[in-house]
Design an enzyme around this catalytic site. Structure first.
Site, PDB file in Angstrom:
ATOM      1  CB  SER A 184     -51.489 -16.148   0.211  1.00 17.19           C
ATOM      2  OG  SER A 184     -51.436 -15.099  -1.034  1.00 17.19           O
ATOM      3  CG  HIS A 388     -46.461 -14.663   0.138  1.00 18.21           C
ATOM      4  ND1 HIS A 388     -47.087 -13.998   0.893  1.00 18.21           N
ATOM      5  CD2 HIS A 388     -47.160 -15.425  -0.504  1.00 18.21           C
ATOM      6  CE1 HIS A 388     -48.416 -14.038   0.679  1.00 18.21           C
ATOM      7  NE2 HIS A 388     -48.501 -15.110  -0.220  1.00 18.21           N
TER       8      HIS A 388
END
Ligand SMILES: *[C@@H]1O[C@H](CO)[C@@H](O)[C@H](O)[C@H]1NC(C)=O
Ligand SMILES: *[C@@H]1O[C@H](CO)[C@@H](O)[C@H](O)[C@H]1NC(C)=O
Length: 413
Positions: A184, A388
């Protein structure tokens, strides 16, 4: 008819909130001591956790050019002690609001750092400025000088934290190049580093970009695009209340997570929802027993400006921080902040993304692939619901993702 539903709705909703209220009250007024939590990993410090699992653990400190003191964690080898003399170093960098601990929540047989240590790598876990382990500065006190201390975004993390850390790892290990893996924001700050300080490309063997949120034009996560739509109100609130530090690590959250997220709790779903509303819902690919462990490490604190740098970039390309026209003129000599120059990212990059990741939708990933000059691998994880946070905690990550990372690194050893 409508009236009738309205009352049912209000009753259900208030029961729900009363229930949460009771659990939170109980967690705060009857705190649990370390060791007495529902899961033995809750609230453990990283050193105890890693050593208890039988792994060697080292703590290192690095000071950046602008005075932040960062704590690095190292797992030098695996239990099998393979390749003890020649272990390629890999620096693993966490995302926003996370810490080195985020990589270890999934447990000893599922977590990436242990897996890489077993595969023969010398694993270094970074902690970016301002999180629970790196909330230190040579001059500034984060509790007193909040505004100055937390005046940074992932721009400064890329320009100061990573170069200092990479130089330190290179010096300590005596190698001339290292691997880099970023989840990320850990991928975003890498791109910033290489675009601003391209001389660091030659210190990287290969970079593994896990769920890189570089372009955020199609982000589906409401926690990102809602503040983006109400940018001015959001920033006014931050200034007015002085909320320069975002969600620091807190003992109270650990206590609440212990009660709210455990397997016996009827509100456990709420815990997974809190995380997945940001990164996409993955069905039940996570070991639910570990939710209270995850929430005893996340959030670990960030600067609010990191988050604002994202929300300002939504629908607006990959740019430096937008201060508004007047200040942009002063800082950049231009009303609009300049773009980061991704053509300077010369190091080999492997891109790994999930099909159901609300923060890195395929269109944004494709744009990143087109913008980078040296993409050597693109891998869409073979699970249509991969989201994610699965990069950190999925039950299947070892089989469908981590072995792919090692395959790529083997080519650059
Ligand atoms: C460790 O050694 C084995 C056997 O020599 C080799 O196949 C493997 O690639 C090495 N791993 C690393 C990370 O160097
Ligand atoms: C889930 O975690 C618990 C506690 O760490 C462990 O006992 C259990 O075996 C795990 N389940 C799976 C499916 O990995």
């Amino acid at each position: 008819m409508f009236e009738y539903f309205k009352y049912i709705f209000i009753t259900v909703l208030s029961t729900f909130f009363i229930h949460i209220g009771i659990v939170v009250y109980d967690a705060i007024h009857h705190p649990v001591a370390v060791g007495q939590f529902v899961h033995p990993d809750i609230g453990l410090d990283i050193e105890t956790l890693v050593k208890r699992n039988g792994y060697p653990f080292e703590k290192h400190h690095v000071t950046t050019e602008d005075g932040y003191i960062l704590e690095l964690h190292r797992i030098r080898h695996g239990l099998n002690k393979k390749n003890l003399t020649n272990r390629p170093p890999i620096l693993i960098v966490h995302g926003i609001l996370e810490s080195s601990m985020a990589w270890l929540s999934a447990g000893v047989d599922k977590a990436l750092p242990y897996y890489l240590a077993e595969q023969g790598y010398d694993v270094w876990l970074s902690n970016c400025r301002g999180n629970a382990y790196s909330r230190k500065h040579i001059k500034l006190n984060p509790d007193v000088d909040k505004k100055e201390f937390f005046d940074y975004s992932w721009h400064e993390i890329g320009v100061y934290d990573h170069p200092a850390t990479i130089d330190y790892v290179i010096k300590k290990t005596g190698k001339s190049k290292i691997f880099y893996a970023g989840h990320s924001q850990g991928s975003v700050s890498f791109m910033v580093m290489m675009s601003e300080r391209p001389e660091y490309n030659k210190k990287i063997k290969a970079m593994l970009a896990l769920a890189p949120v570089v372009f955020v034009d199609h982000v589906k996560s409401p926690t990102f695009y809602i503040p983006a739509l109400f940018q001015n109100a959001f920033e006014w609130i931050v200034e007015y209340f002085g909320l320069y530090e975002l969600l620091p690590k807190s003992e109270i959250i650990t206590q609440i997570a212990n009660k709210l997220c455990n397997d016996e709790s009827r509100l456990q779903k709420l815990c997974s929802t809190l995380l997945n509303i940001n990164g996409g819902f993955n069905g039940d690919k996570f070991n639910s027993t570990l939710w209270p462990v995850v929430f005893s490490h996340i959030p670990a604190g960030s600067a609010t400006k990191q988050y604002m740098h994202y929300t300002r970039n939504i629908f607006n390309d990959f740019r430096k921080f937008d201060y508004g026209e007047a200040k942009n003129l002063l800082v950049y000599g231009n009303k609009i902040p300049p773009l980061y120059d991704l053509s300077k990212v010369a190091a080999p990059v492997g891109i790994f993304y999930g099909n159901n990741d609300w923060l890195t939708p395929e269109k944004d990933v494709q744009k990143l692939i087109r913008s980078l000059p040296n993409v050597v691998m693109v891998h869409k994880v073979a699970d249509e619901n991969f989201a994610h946070f699965d990069f950190l905690v999925s039950l299947h990550a070892v089989d469908i993702l981590y072995d792919k990372l090692v395959n790529l690194m083997q080519q650059y050893k």
